[in-house]
Design an enzyme around this catalytic site. Structure first.
Site, PDB file in Angstrom:
ATOM      1  N   HIS A  43     -27.125 -75.317  27.768  1.00  0.00           N
ATOM      2  CA  HIS A  43     -25.933 -74.788  27.087  1.00  0.00           C
ATOM      3  C   HIS A  43     -26.124 -74.726  25.559  1.00  0.00           C
ATOM      4  CE1 HIS A  43     -21.871 -73.490  27.706  1.00  0.00           C
ATOM      5  NE2 HIS A  43     -21.306 -74.457  27.029  1.00  0.00           N
ATOM      6  N   SER A  84     -20.482 -71.174  23.787  1.00  0.00           N
ATOM      7  CA  SER A  84     -19.541 -71.421  24.870  1.00  0.00           C
ATOM      8  C   SER A  84     -18.282 -70.558  24.668  1.00  0.00           C
ATOM      9  CB  SER A  84     -19.230 -72.924  24.899  1.00  0.00           C
ATOM     10  OG  SER A  84     -18.809 -73.328  26.155  1.00  0.00           O
ATOM     11  N   ASP A 104     -28.430 -73.716  32.429  1.00  0.00           N
ATOM     12  CA  ASP A 104     -27.024 -73.936  32.141  1.00  0.00           C
ATOM     13  C   ASP A 104     -26.173 -73.259  33.208  1.00  0.00           C
ATOM     14  OD1 ASP A 104     -24.480 -74.084  31.055  1.00  0.00           O
ATOM     15  OD2 ASP A 104     -24.878 -72.659  29.422  1.00  0.00           O
TER      16      ASP A 104
END
Ligand SMILES: *[C@@H]1O[C@H](CO)[C@@H](O)[C@H](O)[C@H]1NC(C)=O
Ligand SMILES: *[C@@H]1O[C@H](CO)[C@@H](O)[C@H](O)[C@H]1NC(C)=O
Ligand SMILES: *[C@@H]1O[C@H](CO)[C@@H](O)[C@H](O)[C@H]1NC(C)=O
Ligand SMILES: *[C@@H]1O[C@H](CO)[C@@H](O)[C@H](O)[C@H]1NC(C)=O
Ligand SMILES: *[C@@H]1O[C@H](CO)[C@@H](O)[C@H](O)[C@H]1NC(C)=O
Ligand SMILES: *[C@@H]1O[C@H](CO)[C@@H](O)[C@H](O)[C@H]1NC(C)=O
Ligand SMILES: *[C@@H]1O[C@H](CO)[C@@H](O)[C@H](O)[C@H]1NC(C)=O
Length: 505
Positions: free
Chosen positions: A463, A185, A438
Site C-alpha cells: 500500500h 489510498s 496490496d
C-alpha cells in the site's frame, strides 16, 4: 457450519465489529487550537508548520447556513521553495480520512523530492478529521448526527482543496506556480479526482494505491481477499492452510464448555472481553493490515512491523519447533502485527476502541458514498467463504445514522465505468501507482489509459509504498518506481513552463 463474520471492513484503515458500529464511540475531547487565524506552530519533528484557513462549510448551497465557516488546518514547508518570482512549483497532499500529520509524516516522497524541484510543500487536512472540525471545532457536535455530518463528503473536500490552494497562491503572489497533487489510498482517489475536476488548479496528480475502480460492480468483490490469500499462499502453502483451517477450529472450541477460556489463554487476551467473533475479527485485522503494509523494510504506519511481515508471520506458523498447537502458532503470527516491539503489555484488549489517527469519520463516508465491496470470499479464500451483501451495509447504516447509502453517486460524479474510453479523450497527467501485494490494488488502475494517464505497477509492492521515506535498504524495484514517477512529474513541469513562456496573458 458457516461462520458468520460480524466484522465489517469499513475503512481503508480501520475495521469495526458490528457491536462497535451500532454503538459508535467517538473520542470526546474538544479540539483546542489557536483562536487567531494563521497562527503557526512548529511540529515536534520539525518537518512543517501548522496553519489554519477559514473555509466555507458548504460550497454547493446558498442558504444562509451554508455561509458558515470552519478552521481548516494545513501544513506548510517552504524550506526548499524556489519562490513565486521563479514560478517554482507547489506540491500539495490532498489529505485523507485522518490527522494530516500522520499522512505527512508517512509521505517522505514529497520531502525528498522537494529540494531538486525547489517545491513548496503543502498538506491539507480533510474536513471532519484531525483539527479541521466544522461546528466550532467541536467533534461532539460535528459527529452528532446526519444534520452535521451531512457536510462530510468527497465533493466538499475537493472544493475545500481548490479554495485553499487558490487563496494560498494569491497570498504568495504565486498565481503562475504550477501545482502538483499527491495522495495515497483515499487521498490518492482525491488526488486523481482533483486533477479531473479541477484541471485549472493542478497540472497533474500522483495517485498512489487508490482503489478508484472498487465502486459498484466495476471490480470483483472477491478481488480484495483473493489478493490477501495469494500473499500468504505464495509465501507458504502450509501457512495458508493453517490460517484457513483455523476459523472452524476456533468455532469448534468456542462452542465447548470452557472453550472461550482456552482461546483467551492461547492468545493472551485480557479477561474483560472475548467471543469467537471478536477473536476472529482481531486475527483477520492482523492479516489484512499486514498484507496492506507488507513493505520490504521495517515500518510503522499502522503498527510497528518488521520488513516483509507476511514472511515473518508464516515463519512463525511453519516453525517445526513450536509443536502442533495451531493456536500457539497463530498467536506467534498475530504478535508480528500486534506486539513486534514488545510494548503490548501483558494481554491484548479486544474491547480497545482507541483511534489514535482519528479515523472515526470514515463510518459516515462508508455509509454514504464510499460503498466499496471488499468482503466477498470464494472457496479458496484464506477467510471463510461469504458473499458481499449490500443489504447488510444498508441495515447497519440505518441503525447508526438513520440514512441509506447512495452506492452509485461516486460513479455518477467521477465516472470510471469504462474508464479508458472516457479518460483517454479528456483526461491527462495522472500517475496511478499500485503494488500488487496490496489488497486494494484489486480496485486500482493497472493499465495505461493514454500517453499521460499511466499505470506504474510493482509486483512486489504494498500500500502506497512509493510515498514512504526512502531507506538505504530499499530494493531496486522501489528505487526504480520513484525514479519513474520523478521523471514523469519533471515532464509535466517542463511542459507547463513551456506553455507559460509561449502564452501571453
Ligand atoms: C522542511 O522539511 C525538512 C526535511 O525535509 C526539514 O529539515 C525542514 O526543517 C522543514 N522546514 C520547515 C520550515 O519546517
Ligand atoms: C441532530 O441534532 C440536533 C441537535 O440536537 C437536532 O436539532 C437535529 O434535529 C438532529 N438531526 C437529526 C437528523 O436527527
Ligand atoms: C491568505 O491571507 C489572508 C489574510 O491574511 C488569511 O486570512 C488567509 O487565511 C490566507 N490564506 C491561506 C490559505 O493561508
Ligand atoms: C453492474 O452495475 C451496472 C450499473 O449500475 C448495472 O447496469 C449492471 O446490471 C450491474 N451488473 C451486475 C452483474 O450486477
Ligand atoms: C509482548 O512482548 C513482550 C516482550 O516480548 C512480552 O513481555 C509481553 O508479554 C508480550 N505481550 C503479549 C500480550 O503477548
Ligand atoms: C444480506 O443481509 C440482509 C440484511 O442484513 C439479510 O437479511 C440477508 O439474509 C442477507 N443475505 C444473504 C444472502 O446473506
Ligand atoms: C505505461 O507506459 C509506460 C511508458 O510510458 C511504461 O513504462 C509502463 O510500464 C506502462 N505501464 C503498464 C502497466 O503497462
Amino acid at each position: 457450519m458457516e461462520i458468520k463474520f460480524t466484522l465489517l471492513w469499513f475503512s481503508l484503515f480501520t475495521t469495526f465489529s458490528f457491536a462497535k458500529i451500532i454503538t459508535p464511540r467517538f473520542p470526546s475531547s474538544i479540539i483546542n487550537r489557536p483562536e487567531q487565524l494563521s497562527v503557526s506552530t512548529n511540529d515536534q519533528k520539525g518537518l512543517y508548520k501548522s496553519m489554519f484557513f477559514t473555509q466555507t462549510l458548504d460550497h454547493f448551497n446558498y442558504n444562509p447556513q451554508s455561509y458558515d465557516t470552519f478552521q481548516q488546518r494545513y501544513l506548510i514547508n517552504d524550506t526548499y521553495w524556489g519562490g513565486a518570482k521563479n514560478n517554482a512549483p507547489i506540491f500539495v497532499y490532498t489529505g485523507n480520512e485522518g490527522e494530516i500529520e500522520w499522512f505527512a509524516q508517512n509521505t517522505g516522497f514529497m520531502f525528498e523530492t522537494a529540494p531538486s524541484f525547489r517545491a513548496l510543500l503543502i498538506f491539507i487536512e480533510h474536513r471532519f478529521y484531525g483539527q479541521s472540525m466544522p461546528f466550532g471545532g467541536d467533534k461532539n457536535i460535528a459527529y452528532k448526527n446526519s444534520s452535521t455530518l451531512g457536510y462530510l463528503s468527497s465533493t466538499q473536500a475537493l472544493a475545500d482543496y481548490a479554495t485553499l490552494i487558490i487563496d494560498l497562491k494569491k497570498n504568495l503572489s504565486a498565481t503562475d506556480s504550477p501545482v502538483v497533487v499527491f495522495g495515497g489510498s483515499y487521498g490518492g482517489m482525491l488526488a486523481a479526482w482533483f486533477r479531473l475536476k479541477y484541471p485549472h488548479v493542478t497540472i497533474g496528480a500522483l495517485s498512489s494505491s487508490s482503489p478508484i475502480l472498487l465502486f459498484e460492480n466495476i471490480s470483483s468483490p472477491y478481488a480484495f481477499n483473493n489478493i490477501i490469500t495469494q500473499d500468504f499462499r505464495s509465501e507458504s502453502e502450509n501457512c495458508y492452510k493453517v490460517i484457513k483451517g483455523s476459523w472452524q477450529q476456533i468455532e469448534d472450541i468456542a462452542n465447548q464448555p470452557g472453550g472461550l477460556e482456552v482461546l483467551r489463554k492461547s492468545f493472551r487476551i485480557c479477561e474483560n472481553y472475548i467471543s469467537a467473533s471478536s477473536l476472529e475479527g482481531w486475527l483477520q485485522t492482523a492479516y489484512i493490515y499486514t498484507a496492506m503494509t507488507d513493505y520490504p523494510t521495517p515500518s510503522n504506519f499502522l503498527n510497528p512491523m518488521p520488513a516483509y511481515p507476511i514472511r515473518q508471520m508464516c515463519k512463525a506458523i511453519d516453525d517445526p519447533t513450536t509443536g502442533n498447537d495451531p493456536f500457539g502458532k497463530l498467536y506467534e503470527a498475530a504478535v508480528v502485527y500486534y506486539n513486534y516491539t514488545g510494548e503490548a503489555g501483558q494481554c491484548f484488549d479486544l474491547a480497545d476502541n482507541s483511534d489514535p489517527h482519528g479515523l472515526g469519520g470514515w463510518n459516515w463516508q462508508a455509509c454514504t458514498e464510499m460503498i466499496m465491496p471488499t468482503d466477498g470470499n470464494n472457496e479458496e479464500s484464506i477467510f471463510p467463504a461469504s458473499t458481499w451483501n449490500y443489504s447488510d451495509r444498508v441495515s447497519v447504516c440505518q441503525q447508526i445514522f438513520n440514512i441509506e447509502p447512495r452506492p452509485t453517486w461516486i460513479t455518477t460524479e467521477f465516472g470510471f465505468h469504462d474508464i479508458k474510453m472516457a479518460l483517454k479523450r479528456f483526461g491527462s497527467n495522472i500517475i496511478f501507482f499500485n503494488g500488487l501485494r496490496d489488497p486494494w490494488s484489486g480496485g486500482g488502475v493497472l493499465k495505461n489509459l493514454s500517453k499521460s494517464i499511466v499505470a506504474i505497477v510493482a509486483k512486489e509492492g504494498a500500500h502506497h509504498v512509493d510515498l514512504r521515506f526512502s531507506t538505504r535498504e530499499d530494493p531496486e524495484w522501489l528505487v526504480d518506481v520513484r525514479r519513474r514517477e520523478i521523471n514523469i512529474i519533471t515532464k509535466w513541469l517542463s511542459e507547463y513552463y513551456h506553455s507559460l513562456a509561449h502564452h501571453s496573458h
